[in-house]
Design an enzyme around this catalytic site. Structure first.
Site, PDB file in Angstrom:
ATOM      1  N   SER A  76     -10.677   3.376   3.440  1.00 28.56           N
ATOM      2  CA  SER A  76     -10.322   1.956   3.505  1.00 28.56           C
ATOM      3  C   SER A  76     -11.323   1.020   2.846  1.00 28.56           C
ATOM      4  O   SER A  76     -11.078  -0.186   2.784  1.00 28.56           O
ATOM      5  CB  SER A  76     -10.093   1.529   4.955  1.00 28.56           C
TER       6      SER A  76
ATOM      7  N   LYS B 235      -9.671  -0.959   0.191  1.00 29.26           N
ATOM      8  CA  LYS B 235      -8.930  -2.197   0.439  1.00 29.26           C
ATOM      9  C   LYS B 235      -9.572  -3.392  -0.272  1.00 29.26           C
ATOM     10  O   LYS B 235      -8.891  -4.392  -0.525  1.00 29.26           O
ATOM     11  CB  LYS B 235      -8.827  -2.464   1.941  1.00 29.26           C
TER      12      LYS B 235
END
Length: 269
Positions: free
Chosen positions: A66, A69
């Site tokens: 992540s 992101k």
């Protein structure tokens, strides 16, 4: 032999990092406290000084999980795949136990803060493999491998890799608004990455977690701005002895980093 432009740029960045000072330190006791093993890298940008724990591993590539992101949001905004960070992503109705916060409609800004994987998979399908393969080389973000079949999972599984040095290089360029992305979008994402503030300092960062039945790998990357000076960091960890992803692993990514910043570097005081 002629090297592709991207390979030349990556080599240039490697030698630039090598030219800057690197001090190796032993922070194992902090990792032991959280039952973790891994590596830590910090750059005092003004002093051009790296501090590394487990330097060889800092140069090893891992899935970005992540932490992706951050560039994903930038690409989404720049390409118009998302109007702005207030655009609402609809819940698909599938209840996910990993985080109850994911089981609802939310804006992109909220999706970044709660690290909502399904929301960013929606965004990835909008962007598409063609645009990723145009933009990721421009951003010089690791070695992402994107195909139409893997467009909504390539940062979580497969051959994509990024090192701690590469994560920090990308963050430095964003902090300075030097990415080939509209300044407005870079400023927007930087604002969303703020995690905490204190007297004279601001902490920005993003966690990441790759999880399979046999393997867990975690990130915490970002930078601390203190009295006008930026300190960039990248932590990559795994549970000791290939253990399960305990609460100490999940919370320890950020807690361990903050403890190092405070106790070893006398920051966030």
């Amino acid at each position: 032999m002629r090297l592709p432009l991207l390979s030349l740029l990556l080599l240039l960045r490697f030698f630039t990092a090598s030219a800057q000072g690197i001090v190796e330190r032993n922070f194992q006791k902090y990792f032991d406290e959280y039952g973790l093993q891994g590596s830590f890298l910090l750059l005092d940008a003004d002093a051009k000084q790296y501090t590394a724990y487990n330097l060889k591993r800092c140069r090893q590539g891992f899935l970005p999980a992540s932490t992706f992101k951050i560039p994903n949001t930038l690409i989404g905004l720049e390409t118009g795949a998302v109007r702005d960070t207030s655009e609402i992503f609809r819940w698909d109705g599938v209840t996910r136990t990993i985080s109850a916060a994911w089981n609802q409609d939310m804006t992109l800004a909220t999706a970044l803060r709660v690290s909502c994987v399904p929301c960013y998979q929606q965004l990835a399908r909008r962007i598409g493999a063609v645009r990723y393969n145009q933009w990721l080389p421009k951003l010089q973000y690791g070695r992402m491998v994107v195909t139409p079949a893997t467009v909504d999972m390539f940062w979580l599984e497969g051959p994509s890799r990024i090192t701690q040095f590469e994560e920090m290089d990308f963050l430095q360029r964003m902090e300075r608004n030097q990415l080939p992305i509209a300044r407005q979008h870079q400023e927007t994402v930087k604002a969303l990455l703020v995690l905490s503030r204190g007297k004279g300092w601001t902490l920005r960062g993003k966690t990441g977690w790759t999880s399979t039945k046999e393997y867990n790998n975690g990130w915490f990357v970002g930078w601390l701005e203190q009295n006008g000076k930026p300190y960039f960091f990248a932590l990559n960890v795994e549970p000791k002895n290939n253990g399960p992803a305990t609460e100490a692993f999940i919370k320890g990514r950020r807690a361990l980093t903050e403890k190092l910043l405070r106790q070893e570097f006398k920051l966030m005081q």
